[in-house]
Design a protein around this motif. Structure first.
Motif, PDB file in Angstrom:
ATOM      1  N   ILE A   1       1.208  -1.201  -0.061  1.00 16.14           N
ATOM      2  CA  ILE A   1       0.238  -0.507  -0.124  1.00 16.14           C
ATOM      3  C   ILE A   1       0.736   1.630  -0.020  1.00 16.14           C
ATOM      4  CG2 ILE A   1      -0.613   0.140   2.425  1.00 16.14           C
ATOM      5  CD1 ILE A   1      -3.566   0.352   2.051  1.00 16.14           C
TER       6      ILE A   1
ATOM      7  N   ARG B   1       1.122   3.902  -2.916  1.00 19.61           N
ATOM      8  CA  ARG B   1       0.858   5.482  -2.703  1.00 19.61           C
ATOM      9  C   ARG B   1       1.448   6.065  -3.295  1.00 19.61           C
ATOM     10  NH1 ARG B   1      -0.018   7.518   3.216  1.00 19.61           N
ATOM     11  NH2 ARG B   1      -0.876   9.705   2.380  1.00 19.61           N
TER      12      ARG B   1
ATOM     13  N   ASP C   1       1.677   6.873  -6.945  1.00 19.35           N
ATOM     14  CA  ASP C   1       0.215   7.182  -7.784  1.00 19.35           C
ATOM     15  C   ASP C   1       0.610   8.964  -7.355  1.00 19.35           C
ATOM     16  OD1 ASP C   1      -2.353   8.083  -8.247  1.00 19.35           O
ATOM     17  OD2 ASP C   1      -2.511   8.980  -6.638  1.00 19.35           O
TER      18      ASP C   1
ATOM     19  N   LYS D   1      -4.804  -0.834 -12.169  1.00 16.79           N
ATOM     20  CA  LYS D   1      -6.112  -0.426 -12.514  1.00 16.79           C
ATOM     21  C   LYS D   1      -5.592   0.841 -11.705  1.00 16.79           C
ATOM     22  CE  LYS D   1     -11.012  -2.303 -13.013  1.00 16.79           C
ATOM     23  NZ  LYS D   1     -11.396  -3.172 -12.659  1.00 16.79           N
ATOM     24  N   ILE D   2      -5.460   0.979 -10.635  1.00 15.68           N
ATOM     25  CA  ILE D   2      -5.386   1.458  -9.522  1.00 15.68           C
ATOM     26  C   ILE D   2      -4.635   3.068  -9.508  1.00 15.68           C
ATOM     27  CG2 ILE D   2      -4.783   1.949  -7.098  1.00 15.68           C
ATOM     28  CD1 ILE D   2      -5.493  -0.888  -6.107  1.00 15.68           C
TER      29      ILE D   2
ATOM     30  N   LYS E   1      -3.520   3.441 -12.673  1.00 15.91           N
ATOM     31  CA  LYS E   1      -4.106   3.886 -14.028  1.00 15.91           C
ATOM     32  C   LYS E   1      -3.103   4.266 -15.366  1.00 15.91           C
ATOM     33  CE  LYS E   1      -8.302   7.104 -13.340  1.00 15.91           C
ATOM     34  NZ  LYS E   1      -8.891   5.813 -13.518  1.00 15.91           N
TER      35      LYS E   1
ATOM     36  N   LEU F   1      -6.203   0.966  -0.009  1.00 17.21           N
ATOM     37  CA  LEU F   1      -5.495   1.383  -1.038  1.00 17.21           C
ATOM     38  C   LEU F   1      -6.935   3.054  -1.374  1.00 17.21           C
ATOM     39  CD1 LEU F   1      -2.696   1.272  -1.758  1.00 17.21           C
ATOM     40  CD2 LEU F   1      -3.568   0.213  -3.659  1.00 17.21           C
ATOM     41  N   ASN F   2      -8.105   1.854  -2.241  1.00 17.81           N
ATOM     42  CA  ASN F   2      -8.603   2.914  -2.321  1.00 17.81           C
ATOM     43  C   ASN F   2      -9.022   4.090  -1.688  1.00 17.81           C
ATOM     44  OD1 ASN F   2      -9.075   2.426  -5.338  1.00 17.81           O
ATOM     45  ND2 ASN F   2     -10.298   0.742  -4.586  1.00 17.81           N
TER      46      ASN F   2
ATOM     47  N   MET G   1      -5.946   6.675  -1.237  1.00 18.18           N
ATOM     48  CA  MET G   1      -6.079   6.995  -2.798  1.00 18.18           C
ATOM     49  C   MET G   1      -7.016   7.793  -2.780  1.00 18.18           C
ATOM     50  SD  MET G   1      -3.739   5.744  -4.221  1.00 18.18           S
ATOM     51  CE  MET G   1      -2.910   4.634  -5.186  1.00 18.18           C
TER      52      MET G   1
ATOM     53  N   ARG H   1      -5.550  11.834  -3.561  1.00 20.46           N
ATOM     54  CA  ARG H   1      -6.431  12.390  -4.792  1.00 20.46           C
ATOM     55  C   ARG H   1      -6.956  13.871  -4.446  1.00 20.46           C
ATOM     56  NH1 ARG H   1      -6.848   7.154  -8.861  1.00 20.46           N
ATOM     57  NH2 ARG H   1      -4.820   7.077  -8.943  1.00 20.46           N
TER      58      ARG H   1
ATOM     59  N   ASN I   1     -12.473   1.836  -8.971  1.00 17.15           N
ATOM     60  CA  ASN I   1     -11.364   1.423 -10.201  1.00 17.15           C
ATOM     61  C   ASN I   1     -10.410   2.588 -10.519  1.00 17.15           C
ATOM     62  OD1 ASN I   1     -13.859  -0.521 -10.998  1.00 17.15           O
ATOM     63  ND2 ASN I   1     -14.660   0.564 -12.056  1.00 17.15           N
ATOM     64  N   GLY I   2     -10.714   3.765  -9.523  1.00 24.07           N
ATOM     65  CA  GLY I   2      -9.742   4.558  -8.844  1.00 24.07           C
ATOM     66  C   GLY I   2     -10.359   5.913 -10.262  1.00 24.07           C
ATOM     67  N   ASP I   3     -11.547   5.492 -10.443  1.00 24.37           N
ATOM     68  CA  ASP I   3     -12.089   7.051 -11.510  1.00 24.37           C
ATOM     69  C   ASP I   3     -12.275   8.238 -10.348  1.00 24.37           C
ATOM     70  OD1 ASP I   3     -11.392   5.818 -13.846  1.00 24.37           O
ATOM     71  OD2 ASP I   3     -13.149   4.263 -14.000  1.00 24.37           O
TER      72      ASP I   3
END
Lengths: 264, 81
Positions: free
Chosen positions: A146, A150, A153, A192-193, A195, B12-13, B16, B20, B59-61
């Motif tokens: 993780i 992160r 990203d 996917k995460i 992109k 994780l999402n 993020m 983000r 999905n990270g969108d």
């Protein structure tokens, strides 16, 4: 035309330098002329991984400050033909070196090489920007953890502002047994995460750790080398084959191995 | 029951989402102002009755959620005449 590719990650310890060294060897095995550039000024390690630390006469700072020509600083790998290393300075704060200086060195190297792989320092400080702005493409290395994802990203966000020709991700230290047990995310999830398209998957392989420490090339019949070879081919030929890190844990014996690893 | 890898993906999402989302305040303010201008052509509403939220999906969108309340709609047919 030569491709200049920065290998970066944000987080330290994910295997940037190891990957740079082995990807260089993989590309050289495909008959490419490759030079590895260590831009981690003051915290250089690529020379040790490539087993050339005792051969360093001039480094990248000597080149930039006109104490030698680029070719004088290049060290040829003892194993792979057509593979060279341009070492970094071992004691230097790097404040006098900027991205333009590194770009100028890359432009000279581009005349004689097919690939210029740039090992980027960890973090997103000045060293990161210096390395990134000199390159046309980027490979982001992450582990399936993780904290590394992160950081990757954040790095991807920064890379996008540099208008790179391509940005791809390599998932390093993937554990096939944990993926099959649904205890680790796989490359599809990571890609996917983030992109970002995956360029390759490298398994956690003790041989990589051991041989890197010894400065030796990974055994060609090992899992690690097979994955590095697939990665190098994807980069060179534009294929999208992903090495299956779960394959040795599938089937009857594989299942046994997986469960034994869990117990031990 | 969720597998551990599913739980990891979820965490994780969430991380993020927070990362983000940071620094998007200006973007949301600008979006809200533009959306409000657009909505005013179709309904009687104001800044307090329009909410704009930016989320990151599984999905990270990015997912933009706009909710708007207005006391009356504008008769679009009449405007065309």
């Amino acid at each position: 035309m030569a491709r200049s590719i920065v290998i970066t990650s944000g987080k330290g310890g994910v295997g940037k330098t190891t990957l740079t060294a082995n990807l260089g060897r993989g590309l050289a095995a495909l008959g490419q002329r490759v030079v590895l550039l260590d831009t981690d000024l003051g915290l250089n390690n690529l020379d040790v991984l490539m087993d050339v630390e005792n051969k360093v006469v001039y480094d990248i700072v000597d080149v930039i400050e006109n104490r030698c020509r680029v070719k004088q600083a290049l060290i040829e790998d003892t194993v792979a033909h057509g593979l060279f290393v341009l070492p970094s300075a071992h004691s230097y704060d790097g404040s006098a070196v900027n991205g333009q200086n590194i770009k100028a060195v890359i432009n000279i190297l581009a005349q004689s090489f097919d690939y210029i792989l740039v090992d980027c320092p960890a973090g997103i400080e000045v060293g990161f920007h210096r390395a990134v702005q000199a390159c046309g493409e980027a490979i982001v290395v992450t582990t399936p953890h993780i904290s590394a994802i992160r950081d990757a990203d954040k790095v991807i966000g920064l890379l996008k502002s540099y208008m790179m020709k391509s940005i791809s991700v390599v998932i390093n230290r993937a554990r096939g047994d944990l993926i099959l047990n649904s205890e680790m995310v796989d490359y599809r999830d990571v890609s996917k995460i983030l992109k970002i398209p995956p360029l390759g998957v490298i398994p956690e392989d003790d041989a990589i750790n051991l041989l890197s420490n010894l400065g030796l090339m990974i055994n060609p019949d090992s899992e690690g080398w097979e994955a590095m070879d697939v990665l190098a081919r994807n980069l060179h030929y534009g294929t999208t084959v992903m090495y299956d890190v779960t394959k040795k844990y599938k089937g009857f014996w594989g299942g046994l191995k997986r469960n034994l690893r869990k117990i031990i | 029951m969720k597998t551990r890898s599913e739980l990891i993906k979820e965490r994780l999402n969430n991380v993020m989402l927070a990362d983000r989302g940071n620094g998007t305040e200006n973007l949301i303010t600008m979006l809200k102002s533009d959306i409000l201008d657009l909505l005013k052509s179709y309904m009687y509403t104001n800044s307090e009755n329009v909410n704009v939220a930016l989320n990151v999906t599984g999905n990270g969108d990015y997912e933009l959620i706009v909710t708007a309340r207005g006391d009356r709609l504008i008769d679009v047919g009449k405007m065309i005449d």
